[in-house]
Each structure stands twice: as C-alpha cells, then as structure tokens.
Design an enzyme around this catalytic site. Structure first.
Site, PDB file in Angstrom:
ATOM      1  N   SER A 267       0.828  -1.214   0.000  1.00  0.00           N
ATOM      2  CA  SER A 267       0.000   0.000   0.000  1.00  0.00           C
ATOM      3  C   SER A 267       0.856   1.254   0.000  1.00  0.00           C
ATOM      4  O   SER A 267       0.361   2.349  -0.275  1.00  0.00           O
ATOM      5  CB  SER A 267      -0.929   0.004   1.213  1.00  0.00           C
ATOM      6  OG  SER A 267      -0.214  -0.291   2.407  1.00  0.00           O
TER       7      SER A 267
ATOM      8  N   ASP B  58       5.518  -7.034   2.635  1.00  0.00           N
ATOM      9  CA  ASP B  58       4.732  -7.544   1.510  1.00  0.00           C
ATOM     10  C   ASP B  58       5.638  -7.915   0.345  1.00  0.00           C
ATOM     11  O   ASP B  58       6.562  -7.163  -0.007  1.00  0.00           O
ATOM     12  CB  ASP B  58       3.752  -6.474   1.020  1.00  0.00           C
ATOM     13  CG  ASP B  58       2.359  -6.652   1.578  1.00  0.00           C
ATOM     14  OD1 ASP B  58       2.018  -7.770   2.012  1.00  0.00           O
ATOM     15  OD2 ASP B  58       1.592  -5.669   1.563  1.00  0.00           O
TER      16      ASP B  58
ATOM     17  N   LYS C  24       4.757 -11.437   3.476  1.00  0.00           N
ATOM     18  CA  LYS C  24       3.322 -11.662   3.241  1.00  0.00           C
ATOM     19  C   LYS C  24       3.081 -11.761   1.750  1.00  0.00           C
ATOM     20  O   LYS C  24       3.645 -10.986   0.968  1.00  0.00           O
ATOM     21  CB  LYS C  24       2.467 -10.540   3.831  1.00  0.00           C
ATOM     22  CG  LYS C  24       0.950 -10.777   3.606  1.00  0.00           C
ATOM     23  CD  LYS C  24       0.103  -9.812   4.410  1.00  0.00           C
ATOM     24  CE  LYS C  24       0.045  -8.421   3.818  1.00  0.00           C
ATOM     25  NZ  LYS C  24      -0.638  -8.396   2.484  1.00  0.00           N
TER      26      LYS C  24
ATOM     27  N   GLU D 117      -0.199 -12.709  -1.243  1.00  0.00           N
ATOM     28  CA  GLU D 117      -1.632 -12.827  -1.457  1.00  0.00           C
ATOM     29  C   GLU D 117      -1.961 -14.119  -2.198  1.00  0.00           C
ATOM     30  O   GLU D 117      -1.190 -14.586  -3.041  1.00  0.00           O
ATOM     31  CB  GLU D 117      -2.149 -11.632  -2.274  1.00  0.00           C
ATOM     32  CG  GLU D 117      -1.979 -10.301  -1.573  1.00  0.00           C
ATOM     33  CD  GLU D 117      -2.513  -9.135  -2.386  1.00  0.00           C
ATOM     34  OE1 GLU D 117      -2.353  -7.996  -1.930  1.00  0.00           O
ATOM     35  OE2 GLU D 117      -3.098  -9.361  -3.479  1.00  0.00           O
TER      36      GLU D 117
ATOM     37  N   GLU E 162      -9.311 -10.048   4.396  1.00  0.00           N
ATOM     38  CA  GLU E 162      -9.688  -8.695   3.993  1.00  0.00           C
ATOM     39  C   GLU E 162     -11.061  -8.670   3.343  1.00  0.00           C
ATOM     40  O   GLU E 162     -11.338  -9.415   2.399  1.00  0.00           O
ATOM     41  CB  GLU E 162      -8.666  -8.087   3.033  1.00  0.00           C
ATOM     42  CG  GLU E 162      -9.043  -6.671   2.604  1.00  0.00           C
ATOM     43  CD  GLU E 162      -7.932  -5.891   1.931  1.00  0.00           C
ATOM     44  OE1 GLU E 162      -8.197  -4.736   1.524  1.00  0.00           O
ATOM     45  OE2 GLU E 162      -6.821  -6.426   1.804  1.00  0.00           O
TER      46      GLU E 162
END
Length: 274
Positions: free
Chosen positions: A50, A88, A118, A120, A186
C-alpha cells in the site's frame, strides 16, 4: 544505575502462539518515525505494498517494485524494537514459481531484516507457501479481497458472500495447511470471518472482517486521517491529521507573510548562547 533489558523482538512463532489469546495489534508503516510510533503498541508492523498508493501516489499496488519494498523495509526496521516486521511481496515477485518466490523472499529478509513476508492468494498459492515455509521463510497469507488481483476479481468488492463463502473457507484452510503462521482476512463478511477464525489453528488478522478475528490491521495513514477523500467502511479514524496539518501550514504561511516568523526567539545574535 542498571539499565532495563531491551525488549525482545517478536517472531512469527510468537505471533502464531497468540492464537485465541489477546488480540494482535497490527498496523502498516513505511518510514522510520512512524515505525517508532507503531512499535510502542503493535505486535506486527507490516511494510505493506500500500506504500505505492499512500506515499508514492500510485493508482494501485500493482506498480510497486521489489526495490521499493526493500527500501521502505530498511527504513521501518530502523524504527522497530519489539514488533515483528512483515514485508509484503509485491505483484509479480512470487506468482511465477516457488523458486522465484524463494529468491525474492530471501532478498527481502536478507536486505531488510524482516521476520516474515506476506503474499496474497489462497489455494493456488498453497504450494508456494509450503515451499517457502519448508525452507525457513515465515509466511503471512492474505485472502479474501486481494488488492494485487483487483483486476481479476472485479474491483474492491466484498469477497465470500453467499455461496462464495466456501471458496474463501477453502483458501483459508489451504494456506494454514501449507504452513502460513497467520492469515489476513480482507473485506469478507463478519460471520464468515468468525467461522474461519474458529476453524483455523493459526491467527486470523482482520481488515474489514470481524472483531472476532485474532487480530486487526489497518493502513496507519487511513486510521490517522491523513486522507480526506478515502474512507473505506472498515476504517475508523482515530485522528484527523490532514486537517491538523492544513491548519498548521496555514498558520505558518500567515506568519511568514506578516514577517512574524521567525521571531527573535528563532534567530541568532552575534554573541551569546546558540
């Protein structure tokens, strides 16, 4: 006088052991000063991709590079004493193969000092999570709304509604079985987040999920109110720093134009104290 012992930095194993215990407090950070603030209260500090939107003005997380994540990870590491730092893995740095993911995860951890990475994805990333975990790379998984896949899932929509709940539950079980030490949920319905939390043996960390998760995470700039035009439903603003900053800049401008700043207290004489 003896000095107090330094705080022991938390590890991925410590976080995993918190399953069902006191809720985990997690926030993002991208700079050293903010990391110092977060470290005082947080169990996990995430250097999130982000950063691309928050600090670099990008339209999404997709253009974020590995070099950007490493640079910000290094900055955050300088501000942490206790919290586990998770970095991330950006879009395109792990999807191709487990070997690609391993190569880039090793680089992240070696160059930033991160305690975990991390990534996804659910069932389709389970093999990669297993590959990394088996080789000593702690992995925090991320399912539900996965921003790096926003073009494929049709936007920033709630995931797991109705019959789609079984897909998210399958993703959660897959990443846990693959060896992830925790999983971010999320933008999923609260009842589904509660079901997943009860079902898994690893901590769930909610963002737009449920207070029943084992922890919560927010983008720190969102919860501090640094943006006026962006307020997802799941964000609670604990401050209004954008407003305060505007007021401060306005007051500064007024004083400069009136030649009230710098005042005598802010300038130096030829003699006397510095």
């Amino acid at each position: 006088m003896s000095q107090s012992a330094p705080h022991k930095a938390l590890t991925a194993s410590d976080i995993r052991a918190r399953k069902g215990g006191d809720p985990l407090v997690c926030l993002t950070a991208y700079t050293t000063p903010v990391a110092r603030i977060a470290d005082a209260e947080c169990d996990v500090v995430l250097v999130g991709d982000s950063v691309g939107m928050v600090l670099h003005g990008l339209p999404s997380t997709l253009p974020v590079t590995l070099d950007m994540m490493i640079l910000h990870g290094q900055a955050v590491a300088r501000g942490l004493d206790r919290a586990l730092m998770v970095v991330d893995m950006p879009f395109g740095s792990y999807e191709e193969s487990p070997a690609q993911a391993m190569r880039n995860a090793v680089r992240i951890m070696a160059e930033t000092g991160a305690g975990a990475v991390k990534l996804e994805g659910g069932t389709h990333m389970a093999g990669t999570i297993r590959f990394l975990s088996d080789r000593g790379i702690p992995v925090m998984a991320h399912i539900g709304l996965t921003p790096q896949a926003v073009n494929a899932i049709g936007g920033y929509r709630v995931q797991g509604k109705g019959e789609d709940a079984s897909r998210i539950l399958e993703d959660a079980r897959a990443v846990a079985e693959a060896g992830a030490f925790s999983v971010v949920l999320e933008k999923v319905p609260a009842a589904l987040a509660d079901r997943i939390t009860a079902d898994l043996s690893i901590p769930t960390i909610g963002i737009g999920a449920s207070a029943g998760c084992d922890g919560q995470i927010l983008v720190i700039d969102d919860m501090l109110g640094l943006f006026d035009d962006f307020r997802p439903k799941f964000v609670k603003r604990y401050a209004q720093l954008a407003r305060d900053a505007r007021d401060a800049v306005r007051a500064y401008a007024v004083e400069v134009r009136a030649r009230d700043f710098p005042a005598p207290a802010h300038v130096f004489a030829d003699e006397g104290a510095d």
